[in-house]
Design a protein around this motif. Structure first.
Motif, short mmCIF file in Angstrom:
data_model
loop_
_atom_site.label_atom_id
_atom_site.label_comp_id
_atom_site.label_asym_id
_atom_site.label_seq_id
_atom_site.Cartn_x
_atom_site.Cartn_y
_atom_site.Cartn_z
N VAL A 1 1.00 -0.99 -0.10
CA VAL A 1 0.20 0.52 -0.24
C VAL A 1 0.86 1.28 -0.16
O VAL A 1 1.80 1.71 1.30
N LEU A 2 0.71 2.54 -0.72
CA LEU A 2 1.27 3.28 -1.24
C LEU A 2 0.68 4.50 -1.58
O LEU A 2 -0.47 4.87 -1.11
N TRP A 3 0.69 5.89 -0.06
CA TRP A 3 -0.27 7.10 -0.35
C TRP A 3 1.48 8.19 0.17
O TRP A 3 2.60 8.10 -0.23
N ALA A 4 0.88 9.42 -0.10
CA ALA A 4 1.77 10.25 0.42
C ALA A 4 0.83 10.61 1.68
O ALA A 4 0.20 11.24 1.99
N SER A 5 2.60 11.10 1.84
CA SER A 5 2.82 11.86 3.45
C SER A 5 3.52 12.79 3.80
O SER A 5 4.56 13.07 3.17
N ALA A 6 3.25 14.26 4.32
CA ALA A 6 4.68 14.97 4.99
C ALA A 6 4.96 14.16 6.29
O ALA A 6 3.89 14.88 7.23
N LEU A 7 6.25 14.24 6.55
CA LEU A 7 6.47 14.09 7.63
C LEU A 7 7.10 15.12 8.37
O LEU A 7 8.23 15.87 7.89
#
Length: 314
Positions: free
Chosen positions: A136-142
């Motif tokens: 599962v892939l997704w976008a995040s700001a860390l």
């Protein structure tokens, strides 16, 4: 014979009930014209988490004889704003399950992100033969622990492994280029993996407004090669949210690109993935306002079942 395609999508946050899941069926075997199911009203809704759904992604899980849909847990149209959404947004994705594409269980809210993630956007899942699991892939700001989460961070592609969409492995950074990369999706053809994303390419002049195309040898190839830097340029002002699918008859592929804030999805097609010669189909008739979603190829039986049960929805 092909049963055409099912499109899962959402509408702008400015539309009533826009941030919920809608379905449409292609009118024929190719995705050039569509009929919205349920009269264009939402087919699936979320009353968990942020009570909104964006970026629905359909999965055919043949190993378990079911369909899975994952989506972003986000609602902007109730006075929320993007600054909040990227810094203090949901750490979870939404999951639905179905045996027949008609009756769905869910949504279930599944935490996938680290505590330092400001958002969890546009999840997609692909089967990894090497791992024998879904990635599962997704976008995040860390953000670092204790950070005030001010401006300056960027969107990275994250990844976690799952066997059942109920429990997920430890999230890891899948792709960090030092600038925003979101919405990554894939097509596998002839042992090669074609990756499509919205990649701002480091803010280079005239770059990053359209769909970015690459090719690698596997989902986790560390050295994807660029094949096209601006798919859709000239036909669109800007684009994100690519959705891709192969024609079941073979020899042709389709790409939907979201001209966000303007026309929504626009259709492109090619007969040569390696050359990345994507042609705009300007006379394609997409569901009005359709945004970032996914394409699922159907059998004739699946298509008939969806049409038969369409009048039974709320």
């Amino acid at each position: 014979m092909s049963g055409g395609f099912l499109l899962a999508y959402f509408l702008s946050e400015e539309e009533p009930d826009g941030e919920q899941v809608r379905f449409a069926l292609s009118d024929g075997p190719s995705p050039t014209a569509w009929t919205a199911l349920n009269g264009g009203r939402p087919v699936l809704r979320s009353a968990v988490g942020e009570c909104g759904v964006r970026d629905p992604f359909l999965i055919r899980d043949e190993r378990n004889g079911r369909f899975v849909m994952i989506a972003t847990d986000l609602k902007i149209g109730t006075g929320q704003d993007w600054n909040r959404a990227t810094r203090h947004g949901s750490d979870s994705i939404l999951v639905w399950e179905s045996a027949d594409l008609v009756q769905w269980d869910g949504p279930f809210r599944r935490r996938v992100s680290t505590p330092g993630a400001g958002n969890t956007w546009a999840p997609k899942a692909f089967w990894s033969e090497e791992r024998e699991a879904w990635l599962v892939l997704w976008a995040s700001a860390l953000f670092a622990a204790g950070e005030d989460r001010g401006p300056g961070t960027h969107q990275r592609m994250m990844m976690a492994e799952t066997a059942d969409f109920r429990t997920f492995g430890e999230p890891k950074v899948y792709l960090d280029l030092g600038h925003d990369v979101i919405d990554a999706t894939f097509l596998e053809e002839g042992g090669r993996w074609y990756r499509f994303s919205a990649n701002d390419q480091g803010g280079l002049p005239g770059r990053g407004l359209h769909i970015f195309g690459e090719v690698g040898t596997s989902l986790e190839d560390p050295a994807f090669t660029v094949v096209a830097g601006n798919i859709g340029k000239g036909a669109m002002v800007r684009a994100e949210g690519p959705a891709v699918a192969a024609d079941p008859a073979g020899g042709r592929w389709y790409l939907l690109a979201d001209e966000f804030g303007l026309r929504g999805y626009q259709l492109f097609t090619t007969t040569d993935l390696a050359a990345a010669a994507w042609d705009h189909v300007p006379d394609a008739v997409l569901p009005p306002g359709a945004r970032h979603g996914s394409l699922l190829a159907l059998t004739q039986a699946e298509r008939a079942r969806l049409l038969t049960n369409d009048g039974c929805r709320d």
